[in-house]
Design a protein around this motif. Sequence first.
Motif, PDB file in Angstrom:
ATOM      1  N   SER A  79     -38.255  -3.742 -71.034  1.00  0.00           N
ATOM      2  CA  SER A  79     -39.227  -3.004 -70.234  1.00  0.00           C
ATOM      3  C   SER A  79     -38.497  -2.337 -69.070  1.00  0.00           C
ATOM      4  O   SER A  79     -37.770  -2.992 -68.338  1.00  0.00           O
ATOM      5  CB  SER A  79     -40.300  -3.948 -69.712  1.00  0.00           C
ATOM      6  OG  SER A  79     -41.213  -3.252 -68.890  1.00  0.00           O
ATOM      7  N   LEU A  80     -38.728  -1.055 -68.915  1.00  0.00           N
ATOM      8  CA  LEU A  80     -38.130  -0.308 -67.787  1.00  0.00           C
ATOM      9  C   LEU A  80     -39.220   0.154 -66.845  1.00  0.00           C
ATOM     10  O   LEU A  80     -40.285   0.495 -67.216  1.00  0.00           O
ATOM     11  CB  LEU A  80     -37.342   0.910 -68.287  1.00  0.00           C
ATOM     12  CG  LEU A  80     -36.132   0.640 -69.164  1.00  0.00           C
ATOM     13  CD1 LEU A  80     -35.482   1.948 -69.602  1.00  0.00           C
ATOM     14  CD2 LEU A  80     -35.112  -0.204 -68.431  1.00  0.00           C
ATOM     15  N   VAL A 133     -42.237   3.512 -72.214  1.00  0.00           N
ATOM     16  CA  VAL A 133     -43.590   3.756 -72.705  1.00  0.00           C
ATOM     17  C   VAL A 133     -44.249   2.458 -73.130  1.00  0.00           C
ATOM     18  O   VAL A 133     -45.438   2.265 -72.949  1.00  0.00           O
ATOM     19  CB  VAL A 133     -43.578   4.790 -73.852  1.00  0.00           C
ATOM     20  CG1 VAL A 133     -44.936   4.918 -74.511  1.00  0.00           C
ATOM     21  CG2 VAL A 133     -43.112   6.139 -73.325  1.00  0.00           C
ATOM     22  N   GLY A 134     -43.472   1.561 -73.709  1.00  0.00           N
ATOM     23  CA  GLY A 134     -43.996   0.252 -74.089  1.00  0.00           C
ATOM     24  C   GLY A 134     -44.997   0.322 -75.220  1.00  0.00           C
ATOM     25  O   GLY A 134     -44.839   1.080 -76.165  1.00  0.00           O
ATOM     26  N   THR A 135     -46.062  -0.426 -75.087  1.00  0.00           N
ATOM     27  CA  THR A 135     -47.044  -0.534 -76.166  1.00  0.00           C
ATOM     28  C   THR A 135     -47.968   0.675 -76.251  1.00  0.00           C
ATOM     29  O   THR A 135     -48.791   0.745 -77.162  1.00  0.00           O
ATOM     30  CB  THR A 135     -47.881  -1.813 -75.994  1.00  0.00           C
ATOM     31  OG1 THR A 135     -48.492  -1.782 -74.703  1.00  0.00           O
ATOM     32  CG2 THR A 135     -47.029  -3.057 -76.151  1.00  0.00           C
ATOM     33  N   ASP A 136     -47.858   1.614 -75.332  1.00  0.00           N
ATOM     34  CA  ASP A 136     -48.686   2.825 -75.388  1.00  0.00           C
ATOM     35  C   ASP A 136     -48.273   3.747 -76.530  1.00  0.00           C
ATOM     36  O   ASP A 136     -49.018   4.637 -76.896  1.00  0.00           O
ATOM     37  CB  ASP A 136     -48.602   3.608 -74.072  1.00  0.00           C
ATOM     38  CG  ASP A 136     -49.305   2.884 -72.933  1.00  0.00           C
ATOM     39  OD1 ASP A 136     -50.176   2.039 -73.219  1.00  0.00           O
ATOM     40  OD2 ASP A 136     -48.978   3.163 -71.778  1.00  0.00           O
ATOM     41  N   LEU A 137     -47.095   3.550 -77.052  1.00  0.00           N
ATOM     42  CA  LEU A 137     -46.620   4.386 -78.139  1.00  0.00           C
ATOM     43  C   LEU A 137     -47.117   3.786 -79.449  1.00  0.00           C
ATOM     44  O   LEU A 137     -46.777   2.664 -79.796  1.00  0.00           O
ATOM     45  CB  LEU A 137     -45.087   4.462 -78.130  1.00  0.00           C
ATOM     46  CG  LEU A 137     -44.474   5.441 -79.099  1.00  0.00           C
ATOM     47  CD1 LEU A 137     -44.893   6.859 -78.759  1.00  0.00           C
ATOM     48  CD2 LEU A 137     -42.975   5.342 -79.061  1.00  0.00           C
ATOM     49  N   GLY A 138     -47.913   4.515 -80.171  1.00  0.00           N
ATOM     50  CA  GLY A 138     -48.485   4.007 -81.404  1.00  0.00           C
ATOM     51  C   GLY A 138     -47.544   4.134 -82.582  1.00  0.00           C
ATOM     52  O   GLY A 138     -46.426   4.629 -82.466  1.00  0.00           O
ATOM     53  N   LEU A 197     -33.613   7.637 -76.115  1.00  0.00           N
ATOM     54  CA  LEU A 197     -34.709   7.062 -76.890  1.00  0.00           C
ATOM     55  C   LEU A 197     -34.931   5.589 -76.539  1.00  0.00           C
ATOM     56  O   LEU A 197     -36.066   5.116 -76.520  1.00  0.00           O
ATOM     57  CB  LEU A 197     -34.453   7.251 -78.377  1.00  0.00           C
ATOM     58  CG  LEU A 197     -34.598   8.707 -78.842  1.00  0.00           C
ATOM     59  CD1 LEU A 197     -34.052   8.875 -80.247  1.00  0.00           C
ATOM     60  CD2 LEU A 197     -36.034   9.157 -78.753  1.00  0.00           C
ATOM     61  N   PHE A 198     -33.848   4.877 -76.259  1.00  0.00           N
ATOM     62  CA  PHE A 198     -33.990   3.501 -75.773  1.00  0.00           C
ATOM     63  C   PHE A 198     -34.859   3.487 -74.515  1.00  0.00           C
ATOM     64  O   PHE A 198     -35.813   2.717 -74.407  1.00  0.00           O
ATOM     65  CB  PHE A 198     -32.625   2.880 -75.469  1.00  0.00           C
ATOM     66  CG  PHE A 198     -32.723   1.675 -74.575  1.00  0.00           C
ATOM     67  CD1 PHE A 198     -33.141   0.452 -75.086  1.00  0.00           C
ATOM     68  CD2 PHE A 198     -32.433   1.766 -73.225  1.00  0.00           C
ATOM     69  CE1 PHE A 198     -33.267  -0.662 -74.256  1.00  0.00           C
ATOM     70  CE2 PHE A 198     -32.564   0.666 -72.391  1.00  0.00           C
ATOM     71  CZ  PHE A 198     -32.979  -0.558 -72.915  1.00  0.00           C
ATOM     72  N   ASP A 237     -36.467  -0.117 -79.354  1.00  0.00           N
ATOM     73  CA  ASP A 237     -35.534  -0.018 -78.226  1.00  0.00           C
ATOM     74  C   ASP A 237     -34.254  -0.791 -78.516  1.00  0.00           C
ATOM     75  O   ASP A 237     -33.150  -0.309 -78.279  1.00  0.00           O
ATOM     76  CB  ASP A 237     -36.179  -0.472 -76.917  1.00  0.00           C
ATOM     77  CG  ASP A 237     -36.781  -1.872 -76.968  1.00  0.00           C
ATOM     78  OD1 ASP A 237     -37.032  -2.400 -78.083  1.00  0.00           O
ATOM     79  OD2 ASP A 237     -37.016  -2.453 -75.892  1.00  0.00           O
ATOM     80  N   LEU A 238     -34.392  -1.979 -79.080  1.00  0.00           N
ATOM     81  CA  LEU A 238     -33.213  -2.763 -79.465  1.00  0.00           C
ATOM     82  C   LEU A 238     -32.434  -2.050 -80.572  1.00  0.00           C
ATOM     83  O   LEU A 238     -31.201  -2.032 -80.554  1.00  0.00           O
ATOM     84  CB  LEU A 238     -33.622  -4.163 -79.922  1.00  0.00           C
ATOM     85  CG  LEU A 238     -32.495  -5.057 -80.432  1.00  0.00           C
ATOM     86  CD1 LEU A 238     -31.479  -5.333 -79.330  1.00  0.00           C
ATOM     87  CD2 LEU A 238     -33.056  -6.356 -80.995  1.00  0.00           C
ATOM     88  N   GLY A 239     -33.143  -1.460 -81.518  1.00  0.00           N
ATOM     89  CA  GLY A 239     -32.487  -0.699 -82.584  1.00  0.00           C
ATOM     90  C   GLY A 239     -31.624   0.415 -82.030  1.00  0.00           C
ATOM     91  O   GLY A 239     -30.514   0.655 -82.506  1.00  0.00           O
ATOM     92  N   MET A 240     -32.116   1.090 -80.999  1.00  0.00           N
ATOM     93  CA  MET A 240     -31.332   2.154 -80.368  1.00  0.00           C
ATOM     94  C   MET A 240     -30.063   1.590 -79.737  1.00  0.00           C
ATOM     95  O   MET A 240     -28.994   2.182 -79.840  1.00  0.00           O
ATOM     96  CB  MET A 240     -32.167   2.892 -79.312  1.00  0.00           C
ATOM     97  CG  MET A 240     -33.289   3.709 -79.877  1.00  0.00           C
ATOM     98  SD  MET A 240     -32.697   5.029 -80.969  1.00  0.00           S
ATOM     99  CE  MET A 240     -34.263   5.670 -81.512  1.00  0.00           C
ATOM    100  N   LEU A 241     -30.181   0.428 -79.099  1.00  0.00           N
ATOM    101  CA  LEU A 241     -28.990  -0.192 -78.504  1.00  0.00           C
ATOM    102  C   LEU A 241     -27.973  -0.566 -79.575  1.00  0.00           C
ATOM    103  O   LEU A 241     -26.762  -0.403 -79.372  1.00  0.00           O
ATOM    104  CB  LEU A 241     -29.377  -1.417 -77.680  1.00  0.00           C
ATOM    105  CG  LEU A 241     -30.132  -1.154 -76.382  1.00  0.00           C
ATOM    106  CD1 LEU A 241     -30.494  -2.470 -75.702  1.00  0.00           C
ATOM    107  CD2 LEU A 241     -29.332  -0.265 -75.448  1.00  0.00           C
TER     108      LEU A 241
END
Length: 138
Positions: A137-138, A123-128, A116-117, A67-71
């Motif tokens: 966190s949104l 989705v958080g940690t649910d994304l493997g 994507l951010f 998420d930070l990478g997208m920003l």
Amino acid sequence: MDVLVLIGRILFALLFLGSGFGHLAQRKPMAEYAKFKGVPLPEIAVPASGVLLLAGALSVLLGVWADLGMLLLIVFLVPTAFLMHPFWKETDPQAKQGEMAHFNKDIGLAGAALMLFAFFAYVGTDLGLTLTGPLFSL
């Protein structure tokens, strides 16, 4: 789903990895072009933007605070669109069309990175298939 997101991350990051490497490997000619375009402090801006691109792309690719990478990529894309591709200043129709295409590409990629951010932050940690969870966190 995890594999599809991983493939998407790889494909998305490849564009920015190549560009970031180019900013560092060809600093001088890129700085001259940035100077021609009116970018302030191009000798600093070009390598700094290369580092920004590499950091954002590697974050997305490896799934380390993607998420930070997208920003980080958004921080590169939006100013680049306006500084490097000001199609509204062009008088030659072909040059204007080319700059408009690049401007729209950068803005479109920024929009994709923003979505994507939100996706990663929601989705958080649910994304493997990532090395870390999101930073936000949104």
